[in-house]
Design an enzyme around this catalytic site. Structure first.
Site, mmCIF file in Angstrom:
data_model
loop_
_atom_site.group_PDB
_atom_site.id
_atom_site.type_symbol
_atom_site.label_atom_id
_atom_site.label_comp_id
_atom_site.label_asym_id
_atom_site.label_seq_id
_atom_site.Cartn_x
_atom_site.Cartn_y
_atom_site.Cartn_z
ATOM 1 N N ASN A 66 0.876 -1.178 0.000
ATOM 2 C CA ASN A 66 0.000 0.000 0.000
ATOM 3 C C ASN A 66 0.913 1.228 0.000
ATOM 4 O O ASN A 66 1.559 1.520 0.997
ATOM 5 C CB ASN A 66 -0.882 -0.036 1.254
ATOM 6 C CG ASN A 66 -1.986 1.002 1.197
ATOM 7 O OD1 ASN A 66 -1.986 1.878 0.326
ATOM 8 N ND2 ASN A 66 -2.918 0.915 2.127
ATOM 9 N N ARG A 69 -13.110 13.748 7.823
ATOM 10 C CA ARG A 69 -13.958 14.047 6.651
ATOM 11 C C ARG A 69 -15.411 14.259 7.073
ATOM 12 O O ARG A 69 -15.917 13.557 7.948
ATOM 13 C CB ARG A 69 -13.901 12.898 5.645
ATOM 14 C CG ARG A 69 -12.562 12.796 4.953
ATOM 15 C CD ARG A 69 -12.495 11.585 4.042
ATOM 16 N NE ARG A 69 -11.255 10.873 4.266
ATOM 17 C CZ ARG A 69 -11.011 9.611 3.924
ATOM 18 N NH1 ARG A 69 -11.940 8.897 3.318
ATOM 19 N NH2 ARG A 69 -9.846 9.069 4.174
ATOM 20 N N GLY A 107 -14.442 0.082 14.489
ATOM 21 C CA GLY A 107 -15.374 -1.053 14.482
ATOM 22 C C GLY A 107 -14.864 -2.222 15.316
ATOM 23 O O GLY A 107 -15.624 -2.897 16.007
ATOM 24 N N GLU A 108 -13.530 -2.431 15.276
ATOM 25 C CA GLU A 108 -12.968 -3.580 15.989
ATOM 26 C C GLU A 108 -12.670 -3.277 17.451
ATOM 27 O O GLU A 108 -12.578 -4.195 18.267
ATOM 28 C CB GLU A 108 -11.652 -4.024 15.306
ATOM 29 C CG GLU A 108 -11.862 -4.605 13.921
ATOM 30 C CD GLU A 108 -10.579 -4.714 13.111
ATOM 31 O OE1 GLU A 108 -9.494 -4.821 13.718
ATOM 32 O OE2 GLU A 108 -10.660 -4.697 11.872
#
Ligand code: AMP
Length: 394
Positions: A8, A239, A331-332
């Protein structure tokens, strides 16, 4: 035994993971940061231990060379050729690159022709690809697109109600992002439930610094919250997510700023950071809210309300869902945020189990046994999806 590298590349960073396939075992992983600046930082994890090296790395080619030389020095690989394929995470493939591909000059030309769609991400992605092609010329390079999984959306979901030639001539449409994550997580749900993927409906909440919700019906994305760019959808770390587009011109006049400057504020100074005025990091907001900071609490509520709007709308659009899943950093790892979301969905029969929900970073069912929808935490694994696609294209 095949060694595949998942990569990435950002504008000043290069993140990598070396995997043994098809076992999907992580051999090593690491990161070069501050590329092109003084004192670049190279971190590599070997046998659970982190090694760090500080030195000037002028460009991505030097970063790639540094990484592969280190892999040889640490005897993780014997030579360059031992890496049989490199899979690159590429942010945008538009409607032309709709699934993972082996990269040749043709794919590079296509990516260069669509750079306008996502300059902030596509330029560094291309730089990363070219650097690997230069340093490892005999190794196959594969591009895996964030957008590809969402190519199954119908026109009614991906078209904006704007003049049609914006779409035809300028490619303005919803693309969606985080595709590899939504795909990985929704496939895992079908495995856990022991149901065929084609019969499993999942709503995935990928809540990290960037965040998006996806409706996955029978293994296919039919709608997602991010759009033409990753700015659309729910509020995120910095954002704004959706706003009335008329606000842009209004604030340009009030602040005497250009459209570009206002969009930059919507990308970098909004969301959690904008509403709270404290931080873009969910941990900071949770602790500030616990200490009574009203705006930190409100930033979390504003996001939760909009997440629930999407979940409810996707539930209806899919004709019901087997599961809601939380993944990525928040979320985790943020049980309170998950509970706040699920507690707003009691009308759908969703019920969270506080004991099961008290977990971080592990795969677990967190709904009660009588919940009408199963709710899971499933840690995402974008690297493994990149490695799988790369492996299948070798
Ligand atoms: P990601 O972009 O997936 O790396 O997610 C980054 C977000 O996850 C940041 O807002 C972090 O604050 C959040 N996060 C990571 N660990 C935790 C944690 N233990 N509790 C709450 N949020 C966390």
């Amino acid at each position: 035994m095949t060694k595949i590298m998942a990569v990435n590349a950002g504008s000043s960073s290069l993140k990598f993971q070396l995997l043994e396939m098809p076992e999907e075992k992580v051999i090593t992983s690491g990161l070069v940061e501050r590329i092109g600046m003084k004192d670049s930082v190279f971190t590599i994890k070997v046998n659970g231990e982190k090694l760090q090296l500080i030195k000037d790395v002028d460009n991505h080619s030097e970063a790639v060379k540094l990484v592969v030389d280190k892999l040889i020095e640490l005897e993780i690989i014997a030579n360059f050729e031992e890496i049989q394929g490199v899979g690159h995470r590429v942010v945008q493939g538009a409607s032309v690159l709709t699934h993972s591909v082996v990269i040749t000059q043709n794919e590079i030309d296509i990516l260069e022709s669509i750079v306008d769609l996502a300059p902030l991400h596509l330029v560094p992605n291309l730089t990363g690809i070219k650097a690997f092609m230069e340093i490892l010329p005999n190794v196959k390079q594969v591009a895996v697109f964030d957008t590809a999984f969402h190519q199954t959306m119908a026109e009614e979901a991906f078209l904006y109600a704007v003049p049609y030639d914006w779409y035809e001539r300028y490619s303005v449409r919803k693309y969606g992002f985080h595709g590899t994550s939504h795909q990985y997580v929704s496939e895992r749900v079908a495995e856990i439930l022991g149901k065929p993927l084609s019969e499993t409906n999942t709503i995935v909440c990928h809540l990290g610094n960037g965040a998006s919700i996806c409706a996955v019906k029978g293994g296919k994305s039919i709608d997602t919250s991010m759009g033409f760019t990753p700015l659309e959808g729910i509020p995120m770390g910095t954002r704004s997510g959706n706003i009335d587009p008329a606000i842009i011109e209004y604030m340009m006049v009030k602040k005497n700023k250009s459209a570009k400057e206002i969009i930059n504020i919507l990308n970098k100074l909004s969301g959690y950071l904008g509403v709270s005025g404290i931080s873009s990091d969910s941990r900071d907001l949770v602790s500030a809210a616990e200490k009574g900071d009203q705006r930190a609490a409100m930033a979390i509520e504003v996001q939760a309300k909009r997440i629930v709007d999407y979940i409810a709308s996707y539930y209806v659009y899919m004709g019901g869902a087997d599961a809601i899943v939380f993944t990525a950093g928040i979320g985790e790892n943020a049980p309170g945020t998950r509970a706040n979301i699920i507690n707003r969905l009691t009308v759908l029969g969703a019920k969270i189990d506080p004991v099961r929900n008290d977990c971080r970073g592990i795969e677990r069912l967190i709904s009660t046994d009588d919940s009408k929808i199963k709710v899971f935490v499933i840690p995402t694994n974008e690297e493994v999806m990149i490695a799988r696609d790369t492996m299948s294209l070798l």
